[in-house]
Design an enzyme around this catalytic site. Structure first.
Site, short mmCIF file in Angstrom:
data_model
loop_
_atom_site.label_atom_id
_atom_site.label_comp_id
_atom_site.label_asym_id
_atom_site.label_seq_id
_atom_site.Cartn_x
_atom_site.Cartn_y
_atom_site.Cartn_z
N GLY A 100 0.83 -1.21 0.00
CA GLY A 100 0.00 0.00 0.00
C GLY A 100 0.86 1.24 0.00
O GLY A 100 0.50 2.29 0.55
N ALA A 122 1.56 3.48 -2.03
CA ALA A 122 1.10 4.74 -2.63
C ALA A 122 -0.06 5.35 -1.85
O ALA A 122 -0.58 6.40 -2.23
CB ALA A 122 0.67 4.49 -4.07
N ARG A 157 -11.45 2.01 5.91
CA ARG A 157 -12.86 2.24 6.27
C ARG A 157 -13.23 3.67 5.88
O ARG A 157 -12.47 4.60 6.11
CB ARG A 157 -13.02 2.06 7.79
CG ARG A 157 -14.43 2.19 8.25
CD ARG A 157 -14.56 1.90 9.71
NE ARG A 157 -13.84 2.85 10.54
CZ ARG A 157 -13.91 2.87 11.86
NH1 ARG A 157 -14.64 1.97 12.50
NH2 ARG A 157 -13.25 3.76 12.56
N ASP A 171 -3.37 3.03 19.16
CA ASP A 171 -4.30 3.09 20.29
C ASP A 171 -3.54 3.38 21.59
O ASP A 171 -3.98 4.16 22.43
CB ASP A 171 -5.06 1.76 20.40
CG ASP A 171 -5.62 1.33 19.05
OD1 ASP A 171 -6.49 2.04 18.54
OD2 ASP A 171 -5.15 0.31 18.50
N ARG A 191 -2.55 6.96 21.60
CA ARG A 191 -3.74 7.79 21.85
C ARG A 191 -4.08 7.78 23.35
O ARG A 191 -4.42 8.81 23.94
CB ARG A 191 -4.93 7.25 21.05
CG ARG A 191 -4.84 7.51 19.57
CD ARG A 191 -5.84 6.65 18.79
NE ARG A 191 -5.92 7.04 17.39
CZ ARG A 191 -6.46 6.30 16.43
NH1 ARG A 191 -6.98 5.10 16.73
NH2 ARG A 191 -6.50 6.74 15.19
N HIS A 196 -8.00 -4.22 17.62
CA HIS A 196 -7.90 -2.82 17.16
C HIS A 196 -9.26 -2.44 16.56
O HIS A 196 -9.47 -2.50 15.35
CB HIS A 196 -6.80 -2.64 16.12
CG HIS A 196 -6.83 -1.27 15.51
ND1 HIS A 196 -6.53 -0.13 16.21
CD2 HIS A 196 -7.19 -0.85 14.27
CE1 HIS A 196 -6.69 0.92 15.43
NE2 HIS A 196 -7.09 0.51 14.25
N1 LIG Z 1 -4.02 -0.45 12.81
C1 LIG Z 1 -4.20 0.85 12.86
O1 LIG Z 1 -4.03 1.48 13.93
C2 LIG Z 1 -4.62 1.65 11.66
C3 LIG Z 1 -4.94 1.03 10.48
N2 LIG Z 1 -5.33 1.75 9.38
C4 LIG Z 1 -5.62 1.01 8.16
O2 LIG Z 1 -4.50 1.07 7.28
C5 LIG Z 1 -4.93 0.79 5.95
C6 LIG Z 1 -4.31 1.75 4.96
O3 LIG Z 1 -4.77 3.05 5.20
P1 LIG Z 1 -4.45 4.25 4.17
O4 LIG Z 1 -3.03 4.29 3.81
O5 LIG Z 1 -5.08 5.44 4.76
O6 LIG Z 1 -5.30 3.80 2.90
P2 LIG Z 1 -5.19 4.31 1.39
O7 LIG Z 1 -6.44 3.90 0.70
O8 LIG Z 1 -4.73 5.72 1.33
O9 LIG Z 1 -3.99 3.42 0.83
C7 LIG Z 1 -4.10 2.05 0.71
C8 LIG Z 1 -3.18 1.67 -0.44
O10 LIG Z 1 -3.13 0.27 -0.48
C9 LIG Z 1 -3.10 -0.12 -1.82
N3 LIG Z 1 -3.50 -1.52 -1.90
C10 LIG Z 1 -4.75 -2.03 -1.88
N4 LIG Z 1 -4.71 -3.36 -2.03
C11 LIG Z 1 -3.40 -3.69 -2.09
C12 LIG Z 1 -2.73 -4.91 -2.26
N5 LIG Z 1 -3.39 -6.06 -2.38
N6 LIG Z 1 -1.38 -4.89 -2.31
C13 LIG Z 1 -0.70 -3.74 -2.21
N7 LIG Z 1 -1.28 -2.55 -2.07
C14 LIG Z 1 -2.62 -2.52 -2.02
C15 LIG Z 1 -4.03 0.85 -2.52
O11 LIG Z 1 -3.78 0.92 -3.91
C16 LIG Z 1 -3.68 2.15 -1.80
O12 LIG Z 1 -2.64 2.85 -2.47
C17 LIG Z 1 -6.45 0.81 6.02
O13 LIG Z 1 -6.91 -0.52 6.12
C18 LIG Z 1 -6.74 1.55 7.31
O14 LIG Z 1 -8.01 1.22 7.84
C19 LIG Z 1 -5.38 3.11 9.42
C20 LIG Z 1 -5.07 3.77 10.57
C21 LIG Z 1 -4.68 3.10 11.77
O1 LIG Z 2 -10.69 3.14 11.65
C1 LIG Z 2 -9.91 3.19 10.70
O2 LIG Z 2 -10.10 2.75 9.57
C2 LIG Z 2 -8.57 3.82 10.96
C3 LIG Z 2 -8.02 3.24 12.18
O3 LIG Z 2 -7.87 2.04 12.31
C4 LIG Z 2 -7.67 4.11 13.27
O4 LIG Z 2 -7.56 5.34 13.06
O5 LIG Z 2 -7.50 3.60 14.37
#
Ligand SMILES: NC(=O)C1=CN([C@@H]2O[C@H](COP(=O)(O)OP(=O)(O)OC[C@H]3O[C@@H](n4cnc5c(N)ncnc54)[C@H](O)[C@@H]3O)[C@@H](O)[C@H]2O)C=CC1
Ligand SMILES: O=C([O-])CC(=O)C(=O)O
Length: 329
Positions: free
Chosen positions: A12, A14, A93, A160, A163, A188
């Site tokens: 991911g 990009a 999400r 978390d 936070r 999470h």
């Molecule tokens: N665990 C945590 O605390 C947190 C988790 N997240 C999660 O992180 C993930 C990414 O978030 P963002 O970067 O904001 O999303 P985003 O949509 O900006 O970027 C996701 C990227 O992943 C790529 N992608 C999708 N499927 C893929 C695959 N099979 N292989 C490689 N790349 C792929 C997409 O093309 C996109 O560029 C989301 O699932 C989000 O919910 C976000 C914040 C906190």
């Molecule tokens: O809820 C989301 O998709 C993003 C996330 O995991 C977080 O900010 O903790």
């Protein structure tokens, strides 16, 4: 520079977390200021051009530690020889969407990636799953990698944790650096349980310093647990820079260890500790030493905590059942 570079694969790449993450890895904040890195960026075909743009910007930073960038849409190539894998790419999400809805959409991504890690990664591979639902995505990837020790697959609850540190700091007036031994338990998700009963604020028990169970139940816990949704509501997009920061913290701690007298939180494979069924990837209080996380043992869990830990663990069990039903594990 004589040290062998560490290969770090970011999926991911990009996306918005990727953009906040890659420059920090390349500058040495993930592994240390003396550790050269090679980056491998995995994207889906539609994301490759943007990943190339990010790689151009990485070049333009002339980071002394960065020894190469490869970009691919093939997990078998991207994980080849990887020492650290940050699985960020997933479907984020969006407003009004429940995390449970994401299980099926994301499950298909993490199974092939787990298999590619199994077949191609370096023997010392460490995996952090950030993409949601992080715990269960980590379980799916781990199940697809039977030759890799299960404990190498972890899920991110460090955001978390951070936070919770920040909210407790605001409430008590103590700086974050004075707060120790806080714990995020469970998933999470909104059911996670941020626990202050063993935490310390400037050396004193945090629950006693706060002395306000109603604030814990009605303000602190929901603020931390629903912060992701609150950020989405405010920004119109999910947390990115703070998530990247937490990923840096998680891996840095895993590799370099926790400070004496403190611990952190991470989603790790349960060994049955604290009544969490074996094999679930659940958040626990953990220390890190010699590149290994250990679950902190022997904490007394009061009734207030027990109910909340059990609820979050139940959600993880339900997610595990759901992905079993879908044939993903
Ligand atoms: N665990 C945590 O605390 C947190 C988790 N997240 C999660 O992180 C993930 C990414 O978030 P963002 O970067 O904001 O999303 P985003 O949509 O900006 O970027 C996701 C990227 O992943 C790529 N992608 C999708 N499927 C893929 C695959 N099979 N292989 C490689 N790349 C792929 C997409 O093309 C996109 O560029 C989301 O699932 C989000 O919910 C976000 C914040 C906190
Ligand atoms: O809820 C989301 O998709 C993003 C996330 O995991 C977080 O900010 O903790």
């Amino acid at each position: 520079m004589t040290r062998t570079p560490v290969t770090v694969t970011v999926t991911g790449a990009a996306g918005q977390i990727g953009y906040a993450l890659l420059f920090r890895i390349a500058s040495g904040q993930l592994l240390g200021a003396d550790v050269p890195v090679k980056l491998r960026l995995l994207e889906i075909p539609q994301g490759l051009k943007a990943a190339e743009g990010t790689a151009m910007e990485l070049d333009d930073c002339a980071f002394p530690l960065l020894q190469g960038i490869d970009i691919s849409d093939d997990p078998n190539v991207a994980f080849d020889g990887a020492n650290v894998a940050l699985l960020v790419g997933a479907r984020p999400r969006t407003k009004g969407m429940e995390r449970g809805d994401l299980l099926e959409a994301n499950g298909g991504i993490f199974k092939p990636q787990g298999k590619a890690i199994n077949d191609h990664a370096a023997d010392d591979i460490k995996v952090l799953v950030v993409g949601n639902p992080a715990n269960t995505n980590a379980l799916i990837a781990q199940a697809a990698a039977p030759d890799v020790p299960a404990e190498r697959f972890t899920a991110m609850t460090r955001l978390d944790h951070n936070r919770a540190l920040s909210q407790l700091s605001k409430k008590t007036g103590a700086p974050v650096s004075e707060i120790k031994k806080l714990t995020i338990w469970g998933n999470h998700s909104a059911t996670q349980y941020p626990d202050v009963f063993h935490a310390e604020v400037a050396g004193k028990n945090a629950a006693e310093v706060v002395n306000d169970e109603q604030w814990l139940a009605d303000t602190f816990i929901p603020t931390v647990a629903k912060r992701g949704a609150a950020i989405i509501e405010a920004r119109g997009a999910s947390s990115a820079a703070s998530a990247a920061n937490a990923a840096i913290d998680h891996v840095h701690t895993w590799v370099n260890g926790t400070a004496a007298g403190d611990w952190t939180s991470a989603g790790v494979v349960s060994d049955g500790s604290y009544g969490v069924p074996q094999g679930l990837i659940s958040s626990f209080p953990v220390t890190a030493k010699d590149g290994k996380f250990e679950i902190v043992q022997g904490l007394d869990i009061n009734e207030f905590s027990r109910t909340r830990i059990d609820a979050s663990v139940k959600e993880l069990e339900d997610e595990r059942e759901a992905v079993r039903g879908l044939g993903l594990i």
